[in-house]
Design a protein around this motif. Sequence first.
Motif, PDB file in Angstrom:
ATOM      1  N   VAL A   1       0.843  -1.206   0.000  1.00  0.00           N
ATOM      2  CA  VAL A   1       0.000   0.000   0.000  1.00  0.00           C
ATOM      3  C   VAL A   1       0.875   1.253   0.000  1.00  0.00           C
ATOM      4  N   THR A   2       1.914   1.239   0.823  1.00  0.00           N
ATOM      5  CA  THR A   2       2.807   2.399   0.907  1.00  0.00           C
ATOM      6  C   THR A   2       3.525   2.626  -0.414  1.00  0.00           C
ATOM      7  N   PHE A   3       4.034   1.564  -1.021  1.00  0.00           N
ATOM      8  CA  PHE A   3       4.731   1.707  -2.299  1.00  0.00           C
ATOM      9  C   PHE A   3       3.773   2.165  -3.395  1.00  0.00           C
ATOM     10  N   PHE A   4       2.576   1.583  -3.421  1.00  0.00           N
ATOM     11  CA  PHE A   4       1.577   1.995  -4.411  1.00  0.00           C
ATOM     12  C   PHE A   4       1.263   3.479  -4.262  1.00  0.00           C
ATOM     13  N   THR A   5       1.079   3.920  -3.028  1.00  0.00           N
ATOM     14  CA  THR A   5       0.809   5.341  -2.773  1.00  0.00           C
ATOM     15  C   THR A   5       2.006   6.193  -3.208  1.00  0.00           C
ATOM     16  N   THR A   6       3.197   5.671  -3.000  1.00  0.00           N
ATOM     17  CA  THR A   6       4.415   6.387  -3.369  1.00  0.00           C
ATOM     18  C   THR A   6       4.519   6.634  -4.867  1.00  0.00           C
ATOM     19  N   ILE A   7       4.090   5.683  -5.687  1.00  0.00           N
ATOM     20  CA  ILE A   7       4.271   5.822  -7.141  1.00  0.00           C
ATOM     21  C   ILE A   7       3.074   6.448  -7.863  1.00  0.00           C
ATOM     22  N   LEU A   8       1.990   6.711  -7.159  1.00  0.00           N
ATOM     23  CA  LEU A   8       0.807   7.264  -7.830  1.00  0.00           C
ATOM     24  C   LEU A   8       1.055   8.622  -8.489  1.00  0.00           C
TER      25      LEU A   8
ATOM     26  N   SER B   1      -4.643  17.323 -17.828  1.00  0.00           N
ATOM     27  CA  SER B   1      -5.678  16.541 -18.502  1.00  0.00           C
ATOM     28  C   SER B   1      -6.658  16.065 -17.436  1.00  0.00           C
ATOM     29  N   PRO B   2      -7.933  15.916 -17.786  1.00  0.00           N
ATOM     30  CA  PRO B   2      -8.914  15.510 -16.768  1.00  0.00           C
ATOM     31  C   PRO B   2      -8.547  14.224 -16.023  1.00  0.00           C
ATOM     32  N   TRP B   3      -8.010  13.227 -16.741  1.00  0.00           N
ATOM     33  CA  TRP B   3      -7.639  11.984 -16.066  1.00  0.00           C
ATOM     34  C   TRP B   3      -6.519  12.213 -15.059  1.00  0.00           C
ATOM     35  N   ALA B   4      -5.570  13.090 -15.403  1.00  0.00           N
ATOM     36  CA  ALA B   4      -4.443  13.357 -14.509  1.00  0.00           C
ATOM     37  C   ALA B   4      -4.896  14.137 -13.278  1.00  0.00           C
ATOM     38  N   ALA B   5      -5.823  15.066 -13.473  1.00  0.00           N
ATOM     39  CA  ALA B   5      -6.367  15.808 -12.331  1.00  0.00           C
ATOM     40  C   ALA B   5      -7.092  14.856 -11.380  1.00  0.00           C
ATOM     41  N   ARG B   6      -7.823  13.887 -11.944  1.00  0.00           N
ATOM     42  CA  ARG B   6      -8.510  12.906 -11.099  1.00  0.00           C
ATOM     43  C   ARG B   6      -7.512  11.995 -10.390  1.00  0.00           C
ATOM     44  N   LEU B   7      -6.451  11.574 -11.087  1.00  0.00           N
ATOM     45  CA  LEU B   7      -5.435  10.729 -10.457  1.00  0.00           C
ATOM     46  C   LEU B   7      -4.747  11.483  -9.317  1.00  0.00           C
ATOM     47  N   LYS B   8      -4.519  12.764  -9.504  1.00  0.00           N
ATOM     48  CA  LYS B   8      -3.912  13.569  -8.447  1.00  0.00           C
ATOM     49  C   LYS B   8      -4.810  13.576  -7.213  1.00  0.00           C
ATOM     50  N   LYS B   9      -6.119  13.690  -7.411  1.00  0.00           N
ATOM     51  CA  LYS B   9      -7.059  13.639  -6.285  1.00  0.00           C
ATOM     52  C   LYS B   9      -7.058  12.254  -5.645  1.00  0.00           C
ATOM     53  N   ALA B  10      -6.972  11.211  -6.465  1.00  0.00           N
ATOM     54  CA  ALA B  10      -6.916   9.848  -5.934  1.00  0.00           C
ATOM     55  C   ALA B  10      -5.646   9.656  -5.101  1.00  0.00           C
ATOM     56  N   HIS B  11      -4.552  10.252  -5.546  1.00  0.00           N
ATOM     57  CA  HIS B  11      -3.293  10.163  -4.806  1.00  0.00           C
ATOM     58  C   HIS B  11      -3.426  10.843  -3.448  1.00  0.00           C
TER      59      HIS B  11
ATOM     60  N   ALA C   1     -10.443   3.594 -10.791  1.00  0.00           N
ATOM     61  CA  ALA C   1     -11.807   4.076 -11.027  1.00  0.00           C
ATOM     62  C   ALA C   1     -11.872   5.598 -10.973  1.00  0.00           C
ATOM     63  N   TYR C   2     -11.110   6.195 -10.074  1.00  0.00           N
ATOM     64  CA  TYR C   2     -11.059   7.665  -9.990  1.00  0.00           C
ATOM     65  C   TYR C   2     -10.431   8.227 -11.264  1.00  0.00           C
ATOM     66  N   THR C   3      -9.323   7.640 -11.677  1.00  0.00           N
ATOM     67  CA  THR C   3      -8.614   8.117 -12.866  1.00  0.00           C
ATOM     68  C   THR C   3      -9.480   8.022 -14.117  1.00  0.00           C
ATOM     69  N   PHE C   4     -10.187   6.914 -14.257  1.00  0.00           N
ATOM     70  CA  PHE C   4     -10.994   6.690 -15.459  1.00  0.00           C
ATOM     71  C   PHE C   4     -12.458   7.085 -15.283  1.00  0.00           C
ATOM     72  N   ALA C   5     -12.752   7.799 -14.195  1.00  0.00           N
ATOM     73  CA  ALA C   5     -14.078   8.379 -13.939  1.00  0.00           C
ATOM     74  C   ALA C   5     -15.196   7.335 -13.932  1.00  0.00           C
ATOM     75  N   ILE C   6     -15.006   6.310 -13.120  1.00  0.00           N
ATOM     76  CA  ILE C   6     -16.029   5.276 -12.953  1.00  0.00           C
ATOM     77  C   ILE C   6     -16.642   5.479 -11.569  1.00  0.00           C
ATOM     78  N   PRO C   7     -17.730   6.274 -11.479  1.00  0.00           N
ATOM     79  CA  PRO C   7     -18.208   6.741 -10.174  1.00  0.00           C
ATOM     80  C   PRO C   7     -18.627   5.660  -9.177  1.00  0.00           C
ATOM     81  N   TRP C   8     -19.458   4.728  -9.528  1.00  0.00           N
ATOM     82  CA  TRP C   8     -19.919   3.749  -8.542  1.00  0.00           C
ATOM     83  C   TRP C   8     -18.786   2.839  -8.088  1.00  0.00           C
TER      84      TRP C   8
END
Length: 133
Positions: free
Chosen positions: A11-18, A46-56, A100-107
């Motif tokens: 989990v820590t490594f995954f969070t580190t590379i996001l 880009s919208p996907w990158a902005a969402r990935l940043k929020k997911a991070h 799911a956040y990156t690819f905008a899959i809400p549910w």
Amino acid sequence: MTTEIYYLTLVTFFTTILWVPYILNTIMVRGLMDAVGYPENPKPLSPWAARLKKAHYNAVENLVIFAPLVLAIQLLSLGNSMTAVAVSVYFWARVVHALAYTFAIPWVRTLAFAAGFVCQVLLAYRLFHHLPV
């Protein structure tokens, strides 16, 4: 290495590379100088990158909760099959949440977040159930 520590490490490594994909997008969109600088009016990601940043950010915020729970379980030797399942489900829930956040899959995003939360609650329950009053 216990299952709990193994998954805490994952989990820590995954969070580190996001951050890597969205910083690459930042460089592509803004150019290297603006990506490492402080432009007054930065071009939006880009919208996907902005969402990935929020997911991070969300992953970091939840790591602050997850890590102490896992470390306390390890310190008190309270690991069992339930905690092992909880940490593994938590890891995969965080991966699914980020995708799911990156690819905008809400549910899917919401359900993955909820699954991770339930895992944190189970870890806390394990601690509270065995702590002396």
